[in-house]
Structure formats: structure tokens, C-alpha cells
Design a protein around this motif. Structure first.
Motif, short mmCIF file in Angstrom:
data_model
loop_
_atom_site.label_atom_id
_atom_site.label_comp_id
_atom_site.label_asym_id
_atom_site.label_seq_id
_atom_site.Cartn_x
_atom_site.Cartn_y
_atom_site.Cartn_z
N SER A 95 -117.92 -22.89 57.71
CA SER A 95 -118.04 -23.00 56.25
C SER A 95 -117.96 -24.47 55.82
O SER A 95 -118.59 -24.85 54.84
CB SER A 95 -117.05 -22.11 55.52
OG SER A 95 -115.76 -22.58 55.75
N VAL A 96 -117.22 -25.30 56.57
CA VAL A 96 -117.18 -26.72 56.22
C VAL A 96 -118.57 -27.36 56.40
O VAL A 96 -118.97 -28.21 55.63
CB VAL A 96 -116.11 -27.47 57.08
CG1 VAL A 96 -116.23 -28.98 56.91
CG2 VAL A 96 -114.71 -27.03 56.70
N HIS A 97 -119.30 -26.90 57.40
CA HIS A 97 -120.67 -27.42 57.58
C HIS A 97 -121.62 -26.80 56.56
O HIS A 97 -122.67 -27.36 56.28
CB HIS A 97 -121.17 -27.13 59.00
CG HIS A 97 -120.57 -28.01 60.04
ND1 HIS A 97 -119.29 -27.83 60.50
CD2 HIS A 97 -121.06 -29.08 60.71
CE1 HIS A 97 -119.02 -28.77 61.41
NE2 HIS A 97 -120.07 -29.53 61.55
N GLY A 98 -121.18 -25.65 56.04
CA GLY A 98 -121.87 -24.99 54.93
C GLY A 98 -123.37 -24.97 55.08
O GLY A 98 -123.90 -24.75 56.16
N ASN A 99 -124.01 -25.21 53.98
CA ASN A 99 -125.47 -25.13 54.02
C ASN A 99 -126.10 -26.50 53.92
O ASN A 99 -127.22 -26.65 53.48
CB ASN A 99 -125.98 -24.19 52.91
CG ASN A 99 -125.28 -24.47 51.60
OD1 ASN A 99 -124.60 -25.51 51.49
ND2 ASN A 99 -125.42 -23.61 50.63
N TRP A 100 -125.35 -27.53 54.35
CA TRP A 100 -125.93 -28.88 54.28
C TRP A 100 -126.32 -29.42 55.65
O TRP A 100 -127.03 -30.40 55.75
CB TRP A 100 -124.99 -29.86 53.58
CG TRP A 100 -123.59 -29.91 54.14
CD1 TRP A 100 -122.52 -29.18 53.71
CD2 TRP A 100 -123.10 -30.72 55.21
NE1 TRP A 100 -121.41 -29.47 54.46
CE2 TRP A 100 -121.73 -30.41 55.38
CE3 TRP A 100 -123.69 -31.67 56.05
CZ2 TRP A 100 -120.94 -31.02 56.35
CZ3 TRP A 100 -122.91 -32.28 57.03
CH2 TRP A 100 -121.55 -31.96 57.16
#
Ligand code: TYD
Length: 199
Positions: free
Chosen positions: A113-118
Motif C-alpha cells: 500500500s505504501v507503493h500504492g498506485n504510483w
């Protein structure tokens, strides 16, 4: 096109990167790495050496990744370059899952989730696999062991890598790192070339 090379310490990634530079020079790939050769990368290496808090360390690796994407990966992909990175997000998913495990449950979910969608998903990831004893033998000649370079840690890191590969067989290619260097390099260079030409 984004290619990543992953594997535990001592698996021979650095030698492979050198071999790929020579074997693929005609298609002029951009070779890069995480942690990077920037001031953030330097802070990551300092954090590793000082064995700082695992959450702080994980976030430094993520900061390095964000800068790497912004400054190197995205601009190169925008120019339709072939980019080959020595370590990438899967290093966090495999290593930090181990270092964060004592601190809170489900570290992989948190890391993802920290890497998320970026983040940018690699098109192909070569995972070099090696028995832990052989990896440690190869590391023996190296000065100053990082805290990751212990048998129990590397064992778990490699298991994590294999689980990631099993989850995403379309992207991962497993390579036996005990094969001859030349053979590994010829195989991976040939596979990258085919993929690049098929675009
Ligand atoms: P690297 O520079 O590839 O190792 P080497 O010193 O063998 O060239 O990476 C340094 C260490 O950082 C290595 O033990 C793997 C670890 N690492 C992580 O734990 N998480 C990460 O996200 C990355 C990129 C590396």
C-alpha cells in the motif's frame, strides 16, 4: 520497457549486470539500480550500516524508489528506452517483509500500500535463485556484512521472492544462479532482446 533483476545478496546480480551491459550494448539500454547513486541512496546505505529502525529503513528505501522513478525510470520510459534495474520494488517486498515482521502484522500488505498506485510495474523480472550456503560463501570475500546478509534473513528473503514469483508467473522468470555466469548472461540477454524486439 522496464526489466528488473532480483535475488538475494550473493546471487551474482552485479556480475550479471556487467555482462548484460556488454551483451546488449547495441540496443543501448539504460542500466540503473536501487538503492541509487544519489544522495537519497547514500542515506539508505548509511541507514543500513547504522541499523536504524526497520520502519525508518523501509521508508528510506521507498523514498529512494520514488526519486528513482521520478528522475530516472519515468523519463527514460517516456523516451521509449529499454530500462534495466538492478533491484526494484520486489526487493522491498522480499527484504522489508522480513525486517518489519517483528513490528506489526502483514508487512507485505503495508509495503504494497505504501507503493500504492504510483509505482511502475516491471514488464519482466529475472529472479536469480541460489542455495543460501552458496550465497553466503560468495559473500565471505566481501568486507563488512550488512545486517541482511545472515543465513536466517536470506533464507526468508528468498522464500518471499519465490512466493512473489508464484503469484505473478507472467512477469517473473526464475534463473538458477549456480549455472555458469556466461550461460546465465546469454540466456537473460537473449530473452530481453526477444522481448524488446517483439514490442
Ligand atoms: P545492493 O546495493 O543491491 O547490495 P550490494 O551491497 O550487494 O550491491 O543492496 C544493498 C542491500 O539492501 C542488500 O542487502 C539488499 C537490501 N535492500 C533492501 O533490503 N530493500 C530494498 O528495497 C533494496 C533496494 C535493497
Amino acid at each position: 520497457m522496464l526489466i528488473t533483476i532480483e535475488g538475494i545478496d550473493g546471487c551474482g546480480k552485479s556480475t550479471l549486470m556487467g555482462g548484460l551491459e556488454a551483451a546488449l550494448s547495441d540496443i543501448n539500454p539504460l542500466f540503473t539500480r536501487e538503492p541509487g547513486a544519489t544522495w537519497i541512496g547514500d542515506q539508505v546505505r548509511r541507514g543500513i550500516a547504522e541499523e536504524i529502525d526497520p520502519i525508518a529503513e523501509a521508508l528510506l528505501f521507498v523514498a529512494d524508489h520514488a526519486a528513482h522513478l521520478a528522475e530516472v525510470i519515468r523519463p527514460a520510459l517516456a523516451e521509449h528506452r529499454l530500462v534495466i534495474s538492478d533491484r526494484y520494488s520486489d526487493s522491498r517486498y522480499a527484504y522489508q517483509q522480513v525486517t518489519l515482521a517483528p513490528l506489526f502484522p502483514e508487512p507485505l500488505l503495508w509495503l504494497r500500500s505504501v507503493h500504492g498506485n504510483w509505482t511502475v510495474r516491471p514488464d519482466r523480472t529475472y529472479l536469480l535463485t541460489i542455495p543460501i550456503a552458496d550465497a553466503l560463501d560468495r559473500l565471505d570475500g566481501k568486507d563488512g556484512r550488512e545486517h541482511f546478509e545472515r543465513a536466517e534473513v536470506l533464507e526468508q528473503v528468498q522464500k518471499n521472492y519465490l512466493a512473489l514469483a508464484e503469484e505473478d508467473p507472467q512477469r517473473f522468470v526464475l534463473v538458477d544462479a549456480l549455472q555458469e555466469r556466461e550461460k546465465i548472461c546469454t540466456f537473460i540477454a537473449g530473452d530481453i532482446r526477444n522481448l524488446w524486439q517483439s514490442l
